[in-house]
Motif scaffolding. Structure first.
Motif, PDB file in Angstrom:
ATOM      1  N   SER A   1      82.546  87.262 131.593  1.00  0.00           N
ATOM      2  CA  SER A   1      81.157  87.345 132.031  1.00  0.00           C
ATOM      3  C   SER A   1      80.275  87.207 130.799  1.00  0.00           C
ATOM      4  N   ILE A   2      79.150  86.514 130.993  1.00  0.00           N
ATOM      5  CA  ILE A   2      78.167  86.312 129.935  1.00  0.00           C
ATOM      6  C   ILE A   2      76.816  86.701 130.511  1.00  0.00           C
ATOM      7  N   ALA A   3      76.153  87.642 129.841  1.00  0.00           N
ATOM      8  CA  ALA A   3      74.869  88.134 130.342  1.00  0.00           C
ATOM      9  C   ALA A   3      73.845  88.202 129.223  1.00  0.00           C
TER      10      ALA A   3
ATOM     11  N   PHE B   1      87.787  96.445 129.915  1.00  0.00           N
ATOM     12  CA  PHE B   1      87.592  95.089 129.401  1.00  0.00           C
ATOM     13  C   PHE B   1      86.998  95.177 127.999  1.00  0.00           C
ATOM     14  N   GLU B   2      87.179  94.110 127.220  1.00  0.00           N
ATOM     15  CA  GLU B   2      86.555  94.005 125.910  1.00  0.00           C
ATOM     16  C   GLU B   2      85.100  93.616 126.109  1.00  0.00           C
ATOM     17  N   GLU B   3      84.226  94.109 125.231  1.00  0.00           N
ATOM     18  CA  GLU B   3      82.825  93.697 125.312  1.00  0.00           C
ATOM     19  C   GLU B   3      82.340  93.286 123.932  1.00  0.00           C
ATOM     20  N   TYR B   4      81.810  92.078 123.866  1.00  0.00           N
ATOM     21  CA  TYR B   4      81.213  91.526 122.657  1.00  0.00           C
ATOM     22  C   TYR B   4      79.702  91.573 122.842  1.00  0.00           C
ATOM     23  N   THR B   5      78.973  92.005 121.830  1.00  0.00           N
ATOM     24  CA  THR B   5      77.508  92.059 121.901  1.00  0.00           C
ATOM     25  C   THR B   5      76.941  91.346 120.685  1.00  0.00           C
ATOM     26  N   TYR B   6      75.975  90.460 120.923  1.00  0.00           N
ATOM     27  CA  TYR B   6      75.259  89.762 119.856  1.00  0.00           C
ATOM     28  C   TYR B   6      73.780  90.100 119.993  1.00  0.00           C
TER      29      TYR B   6
ATOM     30  N   ILE C   1      74.545 101.149 114.375  1.00  0.00           N
ATOM     31  CA  ILE C   1      73.287 100.502 114.733  1.00  0.00           C
ATOM     32  C   ILE C   1      73.343  99.055 114.274  1.00  0.00           C
ATOM     33  N   LEU C   2      73.138  98.143 115.218  1.00  0.00           N
ATOM     34  CA  LEU C   2      73.117  96.715 114.903  1.00  0.00           C
ATOM     35  C   LEU C   2      71.702  96.182 115.014  1.00  0.00           C
ATOM     36  N   GLU C   3      71.408  95.188 114.188  1.00  0.00           N
ATOM     37  CA  GLU C   3      70.110  94.526 114.185  1.00  0.00           C
ATOM     38  C   GLU C   3      70.289  93.050 114.527  1.00  0.00           C
ATOM     39  N   ALA C   4      69.171  92.355 114.703  1.00  0.00           N
ATOM     40  CA  ALA C   4      69.186  90.938 115.050  1.00  0.00           C
ATOM     41  C   ALA C   4      70.103  90.161 114.111  1.00  0.00           C
ATOM     42  N   GLY C   5      70.927  89.290 114.695  1.00  0.00           N
ATOM     43  CA  GLY C   5      71.854  88.463 113.931  1.00  0.00           C
ATOM     44  C   GLY C   5      73.217  89.094 113.728  1.00  0.00           C
ATOM     45  N   GLN C   6      73.384  90.357 114.162  1.00  0.00           N
ATOM     46  CA  GLN C   6      74.672  91.037 114.015  1.00  0.00           C
ATOM     47  C   GLN C   6      75.374  91.113 115.363  1.00  0.00           C
ATOM     48  N   SER C   7      76.694  91.296 115.310  1.00  0.00           N
ATOM     49  CA  SER C   7      77.474  91.375 116.544  1.00  0.00           C
ATOM     50  C   SER C   7      78.596  92.393 116.382  1.00  0.00           C
ATOM     51  N   ILE C   8      79.168  92.778 117.521  1.00  0.00           N
ATOM     52  CA  ILE C   8      80.248  93.773 117.544  1.00  0.00           C
ATOM     53  C   ILE C   8      81.184  93.454 118.708  1.00  0.00           C
ATOM     54  N   LYS C   9      82.439  93.800 118.522  1.00  0.00           N
ATOM     55  CA  LYS C   9      83.434  93.730 119.605  1.00  0.00           C
ATOM     56  C   LYS C   9      83.938  95.141 119.840  1.00  0.00           C
TER      57      LYS C   9
ATOM     58  N   ASP D   1      61.723 102.050 119.044  1.00  0.00           N
ATOM     59  CA  ASP D   1      60.411 101.865 119.669  1.00  0.00           C
ATOM     60  C   ASP D   1      60.096 100.409 120.013  1.00  0.00           C
ATOM     61  N   GLU D   2      61.094  99.539 119.957  1.00  0.00           N
ATOM     62  CA  GLU D   2      60.911  98.147 120.383  1.00  0.00           C
ATOM     63  C   GLU D   2      62.071  97.741 121.287  1.00  0.00           C
ATOM     64  N   GLU D   3      61.820  96.767 122.172  1.00  0.00           N
ATOM     65  CA  GLU D   3      62.901  96.336 123.052  1.00  0.00           C
ATOM     66  C   GLU D   3      63.990  95.647 122.249  1.00  0.00           C
ATOM     67  N   CYS D   4      65.184  95.641 122.819  1.00  0.00           N
ATOM     68  CA  CYS D   4      66.335  94.991 122.206  1.00  0.00           C
ATOM     69  C   CYS D   4      66.801  93.885 123.145  1.00  0.00           C
ATOM     70  N   GLU D   5      66.857  92.675 122.611  1.00  0.00           N
ATOM     71  CA  GLU D   5      67.345  91.529 123.389  1.00  0.00           C
ATOM     72  C   GLU D   5      68.709  91.154 122.836  1.00  0.00           C
ATOM     73  N   TYR D   6      69.683  90.973 123.737  1.00  0.00           N
ATOM     74  CA  TYR D   6      71.040  90.683 123.275  1.00  0.00           C
ATOM     75  C   TYR D   6      71.843  89.939 124.330  1.00  0.00           C
ATOM     76  N   LEU D   7      72.963  89.387 123.887  1.00  0.00           N
ATOM     77  CA  LEU D   7      73.933  88.751 124.776  1.00  0.00           C
ATOM     78  C   LEU D   7      75.167  89.632 124.821  1.00  0.00           C
ATOM     79  N   ALA D   8      75.740  89.771 126.020  1.00  0.00           N
ATOM     80  CA  ALA D   8      76.973  90.525 126.185  1.00  0.00           C
ATOM     81  C   ALA D   8      78.008  89.618 126.845  1.00  0.00           C
ATOM     82  N   VAL D   9      79.208  89.621 126.276  1.00  0.00           N
ATOM     83  CA  VAL D   9      80.327  88.853 126.816  1.00  0.00           C
ATOM     84  C   VAL D   9      81.458  89.831 127.077  1.00  0.00           C
ATOM     85  N   CYS D  10      81.975  89.831 128.300  1.00  0.00           N
ATOM     86  CA  CYS D  10      83.083  90.724 128.662  1.00  0.00           C
ATOM     87  C   CYS D  10      84.314  89.906 129.020  1.00  0.00           C
ATOM     88  N   LEU D  11      85.475  90.346 128.498  1.00  0.00           N
ATOM     89  CA  LEU D  11      86.766  89.722 128.796  1.00  0.00           C
ATOM     90  C   LEU D  11      87.733  90.796 129.237  1.00  0.00           C
ATOM     91  N   PRO D  12      88.309  90.748 130.431  1.00  0.00           N
ATOM     92  CA  PRO D  12      87.866  89.903 131.537  1.00  0.00           C
ATOM     93  C   PRO D  12      86.442  90.275 131.954  1.00  0.00           C
TER      94      PRO D  12
END
Length: 124
Positions: A38-40, A57-62, A78-86, A100-111
């Motif tokens: 899944s990609i969200a 499931f594994e979750e990757y966040t960018y 704590i991650l900032e823009a341009g960083q990722s984690i599994k 105090d600011e919104e966080c925009e990110y992509l999440a990928v889950c396997l499965p």
């Protein structure tokens, strides 16, 4: 007959939430009935948090914009823009945006993300 070798997603499934978080699933169980991945695209408002969970499931966040906090096995990351984690499957984790600011990110889950396999703890 030629089989199409690609899928363009123009209308992601918007997951209904009650916590102000925006979740647009582009590929996955809810949007395309896929079990493998899944990609969200997500936007977490300031002050947002989820209960602890131990997903199967594994979750990757960018991180695209802002910052996001991860509590993983009693460690705060704590991650900032341009960083990722599994995050490995079967790991107790809590996702939040205490900033105090919104966080925009992509999440990928396997499965793919599955509500029956996320194992969220009760809020108290």
């Amino acid at each position: 007959m030629m089989v199409k070798k690609y899928t363009i997603q123009k209308t992601p499934f918007v997951v209904p939430t009650t916590d102000g978080k925006r979740i647009e699933e582009h590929f996955g169980k809810a949007s395309t009935n896929e079990d493998q991945v899944s990609i969200a695209h997500m936007i977490a408002p300031p002050g947002w948090s989820e209960p602890f969970q131990t997903p199967e499931f594994e979750e990757y966040t960018y991180i695209i914009k802002g910052k996001k906090q991860f509590s993983v096995d009693n460690e705060i990351i704590i991650l900032e823009a341009g960083q990722s984690i599994k995050i490995e499957r079967n790991t107790r984790v809590q996702y939040s945006n205490p900033f105090d600011e919104e966080c925009e990110y992509l999440a990928v889950c396997l499965p793919a993300f599955d509500f029956t396999k996320v194992h969220r703890e009760n809020c108290k």
